[in-house]
Design a protein around this motif. Structure first.
Motif, PDB file in Angstrom:
ATOM      1  N   ALA A 184       0.656  -1.259  -0.109  1.00 15.93           N
ATOM      2  CA  ALA A 184      -0.219  -0.027  -0.025  1.00 15.93           C
ATOM      3  C   ALA A 184       0.893   1.052   0.057  1.00 15.93           C
ATOM      4  O   ALA A 184       0.570   2.316  -0.668  1.00 15.93           O
ATOM      5  N   GLU A 185       1.961   1.314   0.746  1.00 13.24           N
ATOM      6  CA  GLU A 185       2.942   2.200   0.927  1.00 13.24           C
ATOM      7  C   GLU A 185       3.437   2.519  -0.618  1.00 13.24           C
ATOM      8  O   GLU A 185       3.579   3.925  -1.197  1.00 13.24           O
ATOM      9  N   ALA A 186       4.064   1.528  -1.150  1.00 15.81           N
ATOM     10  CA  ALA A 186       4.596   1.683  -2.596  1.00 15.81           C
ATOM     11  C   ALA A 186       3.670   2.165  -3.398  1.00 15.81           C
ATOM     12  O   ALA A 186       3.824   3.114  -4.511  1.00 15.81           O
ATOM     13  N   GLU A 187       2.176   1.697  -3.384  1.00 12.59           N
ATOM     14  CA  GLU A 187       1.420   2.279  -4.311  1.00 12.59           C
ATOM     15  C   GLU A 187       0.890   3.692  -4.093  1.00 12.59           C
ATOM     16  O   GLU A 187       0.821   4.583  -5.072  1.00 12.59           O
ATOM     17  N   ARG A 188       1.012   4.066  -2.886  1.00 13.54           N
ATOM     18  CA  ARG A 188       0.877   5.689  -2.576  1.00 13.54           C
ATOM     19  C   ARG A 188       1.911   6.755  -3.156  1.00 13.54           C
ATOM     20  O   ARG A 188       1.811   7.433  -3.746  1.00 13.54           O
ATOM     21  N   GLU A 189       3.149   5.891  -2.803  1.00 12.83           N
ATOM     22  CA  GLU A 189       4.440   6.648  -3.571  1.00 12.83           C
ATOM     23  C   GLU A 189       4.162   6.548  -4.948  1.00 12.83           C
ATOM     24  O   GLU A 189       4.814   7.639  -5.867  1.00 12.83           O
ATOM     25  N   ARG A 190       3.810   5.689  -5.685  1.00 14.11           N
ATOM     26  CA  ARG A 190       3.708   5.667  -7.080  1.00 14.11           C
ATOM     27  C   ARG A 190       2.695   6.581  -7.504  1.00 14.11           C
ATOM     28  O   ARG A 190       3.180   7.420  -8.507  1.00 14.11           O
ATOM     29  N   ARG A 191       1.543   6.600  -6.941  1.00  8.47           N
ATOM     30  CA  ARG A 191       0.476   7.738  -7.422  1.00  8.47           C
ATOM     31  C   ARG A 191       0.907   9.162  -7.237  1.00  8.47           C
ATOM     32  O   ARG A 191       1.077  10.117  -7.898  1.00  8.47           O
ATOM     33  N   ALA A 192       2.001   9.307  -5.939  1.00  6.22           N
ATOM     34  CA  ALA A 192       2.602  10.607  -5.762  1.00  6.22           C
ATOM     35  C   ALA A 192       3.371  11.047  -6.720  1.00  6.22           C
ATOM     36  O   ALA A 192       3.511  12.284  -7.345  1.00  6.22           O
ATOM     37  N   ARG A 193       4.218  10.091  -7.056  1.00  3.62           N
ATOM     38  CA  ARG A 193       5.261  10.780  -8.154  1.00  3.62           C
ATOM     39  C   ARG A 193       4.575  10.746  -9.626  1.00  3.62           C
ATOM     40  O   ARG A 193       4.913  11.708 -10.380  1.00  3.62           O
ATOM     41  N   ILE A 194       3.555  10.042 -10.013  1.00  5.96           N
ATOM     42  CA  ILE A 194       2.982  10.327 -11.167  1.00  5.96           C
ATOM     43  C   ILE A 194       2.085  11.697 -11.068  1.00  5.96           C
ATOM     44  O   ILE A 194       2.104  12.448 -12.204  1.00  5.96           O
ATOM     45  N   THR A 195       1.591  11.951  -9.793  1.00  8.82           N
ATOM     46  CA  THR A 195       0.919  13.271  -9.814  1.00  8.82           C
ATOM     47  C   THR A 195       1.925  14.462 -10.037  1.00  8.82           C
ATOM     48  O   THR A 195       1.576  15.555 -10.623  1.00  8.82           O
ATOM     49  N   LEU A 196       3.079  14.186  -9.253  1.00  8.91           N
ATOM     50  CA  LEU A 196       4.243  15.264  -9.357  1.00  8.91           C
ATOM     51  C   LEU A 196       4.566  15.500 -10.922  1.00  8.91           C
ATOM     52  O   LEU A 196       4.858  16.404 -11.410  1.00  8.91           O
ATOM     53  N   ALA A 197       4.863  14.168 -11.592  1.00  9.08           N
ATOM     54  CA  ALA A 197       5.522  14.245 -13.020  1.00  9.08           C
ATOM     55  C   ALA A 197       4.195  14.866 -13.704  1.00  9.08           C
ATOM     56  O   ALA A 197       4.658  15.517 -14.958  1.00  9.08           O
ATOM     57  N   GLU A 198       3.040  14.774 -13.540  1.00  7.65           N
ATOM     58  CA  GLU A 198       1.983  15.271 -14.373  1.00  7.65           C
ATOM     59  C   GLU A 198       2.125  16.755 -14.188  1.00  7.65           C
ATOM     60  O   GLU A 198       1.749  17.510 -15.049  1.00  7.65           O
ATOM     61  N   ALA A 199       2.081  17.297 -12.920  1.00  7.65           N
ATOM     62  CA  ALA A 199       2.045  18.721 -12.917  1.00  7.65           C
ATOM     63  C   ALA A 199       3.127  19.156 -13.394  1.00  7.65           C
ATOM     64  O   ALA A 199       3.205  20.433 -13.982  1.00  7.65           O
ATOM     65  N   GLU A 200       4.412  18.671 -13.499  1.00  5.53           N
ATOM     66  CA  GLU A 200       5.779  19.198 -13.955  1.00  5.53           C
ATOM     67  C   GLU A 200       5.145  19.287 -15.587  1.00  5.53           C
ATOM     68  O   GLU A 200       5.691  20.348 -16.190  1.00  5.53           O
ATOM     69  N   ARG A 201       4.749  18.309 -15.944  1.00  5.76           N
ATOM     70  CA  ARG A 201       4.591  18.413 -17.586  1.00  5.76           C
ATOM     71  C   ARG A 201       3.622  19.498 -18.210  1.00  5.76           C
ATOM     72  O   ARG A 201       3.900  20.118 -18.868  1.00  5.76           O
ATOM     73  N   GLN A 202       2.308  19.803 -17.048  1.00  4.65           N
ATOM     74  CA  GLN A 202       1.491  20.759 -17.399  1.00  4.65           C
ATOM     75  C   GLN A 202       2.270  22.207 -17.143  1.00  4.65           C
ATOM     76  O   GLN A 202       1.824  22.887 -18.026  1.00  4.65           O
ATOM     77  N   ALA A 203       3.042  22.118 -15.955  1.00  5.94           N
ATOM     78  CA  ALA A 203       3.875  23.613 -15.889  1.00  5.94           C
ATOM     79  C   ALA A 203       4.730  23.795 -17.324  1.00  5.94           C
ATOM     80  O   ALA A 203       4.933  24.833 -17.828  1.00  5.94           O
ATOM     81  N   ALA A 204       5.308  22.733 -17.800  1.00  4.05           N
ATOM     82  CA  ALA A 204       6.325  23.086 -18.858  1.00  4.05           C
ATOM     83  C   ALA A 204       5.314  23.304 -20.019  1.00  4.05           C
ATOM     84  O   ALA A 204       6.037  24.133 -20.659  1.00  4.05           O
ATOM     85  N   GLU A 205       4.423  22.995 -20.365  1.00  2.00           N
ATOM     86  CA  GLU A 205       3.472  23.091 -21.341  1.00  2.00           C
ATOM     87  C   GLU A 205       3.171  24.548 -21.296  1.00  2.00           C
ATOM     88  O   GLU A 205       3.048  25.311 -22.423  1.00  2.00           O
TER      89      GLU A 205
END
Length: 268
Positions: free
Chosen positions: A182-203
């Protein structure tokens, strides 16, 4: 004479006591939620109630059956799931008697029989399910348990209305493994959310750069806005950049000055 009267009194007293005992044995009263199954010389003659009714003492016998919904607590069952995980599971069963004659004549103790069939069915159903299914699809297993137990107890005049799995106990090692997962799944989701935010900021930055490249004055306005924001704090030292237009002007003046010097030398 006195002895004759005394003897008659005793006889009448015995007769009255016999009549009272007979009536108390013959008169039966059952409540609204009860039914009395009547046996006459060992043979069932029907079910009576609610209210008051009479039976023939010695020749007839009444067995009262409760028709209300009863709650049966299924004790903890140890079993192994389909993916070989040992678990401890308990449940609760809600049932009621819909046919009192069958409940009395088809099984010796319908409560005990329902309890035993519930335990065996619980072990069987859990043994055919995966651990993830047991944890996430409990309603589906509840419906399956209810259907199987109801079909098994139907010949006894029993209607199983609800079956609920109460607790699922896992080994401590499995609990720790699930916590890590469960902890690994939460960390994976957090990284995906952060990467998505960075991608939107770059756009957005790319869009802003494209707009500024088409409108040079927008850069100057943005520079002035930034200077205004920084100037609100008096402790900051502000170094103003020289606009590109000013640099072009200085370069033109320098080139004009060189040209004039060359012309002056030619005249000399």
């Amino acid at each position: 004479m006195f002895g004759f009267i005394s003897g008659n009194f005793i006889v009448w007293a015995i007769i009255i006591v016999f009549i009272l005992v007979f009536l108390s044995s013959a008169i039966k009263i059952v409540k609204e939620y009860e039914r009395a199954v009547i046996f006459r010389l060992g043979r069932v003659v029907g079910a009576r109630g609610p209210g008051i009714f009479f039976i023939i003492p010695i020749f007839e016998k009444a067995i009262v059956v409760d028709l209300r919904t009863q709650v049966l607590d299924v004790p903890v069952q140890e079993t192994i799931t389909r993916d070989n995980v040992p678990v401890r599971v308990n449940a609760v069963v809600y049932f009621r008697v819909i046919d009192p004659i069958k409940a009395v004549t088809q099984v010796k103790n319908f409560i005990m029989a329902t309890s035993q069939i519930s335990q065996t069915t619980l072990r069987s159903v859990i043994g055919q399910a995966h651990l993830d299914e047991l944890l996430s699809e409990r309603e589906k297993l509840n419906r399956e348990l209810q259907k199987i137990i109801d079909e098994a107890t139907d010949p006894w005049g029993i209607k199983v209305t609800t079956v609920e799995i109460k607790d699922v106990e896992l080994p401590s090692g499995m609990q720790r493994a699930m916590a890590r997962q469960a902890e690994a799944e939460r960390e994976r989701r957090a990284r995906i959310t952060l990467a998505e935010a960075e991608r939107q900021a770059a756009e957005k930055l790319a869009e802003a750069a494209e707009i500024i490249s088409k409108h040079p004055m927008a850069l100057q306005l943005r520079t002035l806005q930034t200077i205004s924001d920084v100037a609100s704090d008096k402790s900051n030292v502000i170094v103003l950049p020289i606009p590109m237009e000013m640099l072009k002007l200085f370069r033109g003046l320098a080139e004009f000055s060189d040209y004039m010097k060359k012309e002056k030398k030619k005249e000399e």
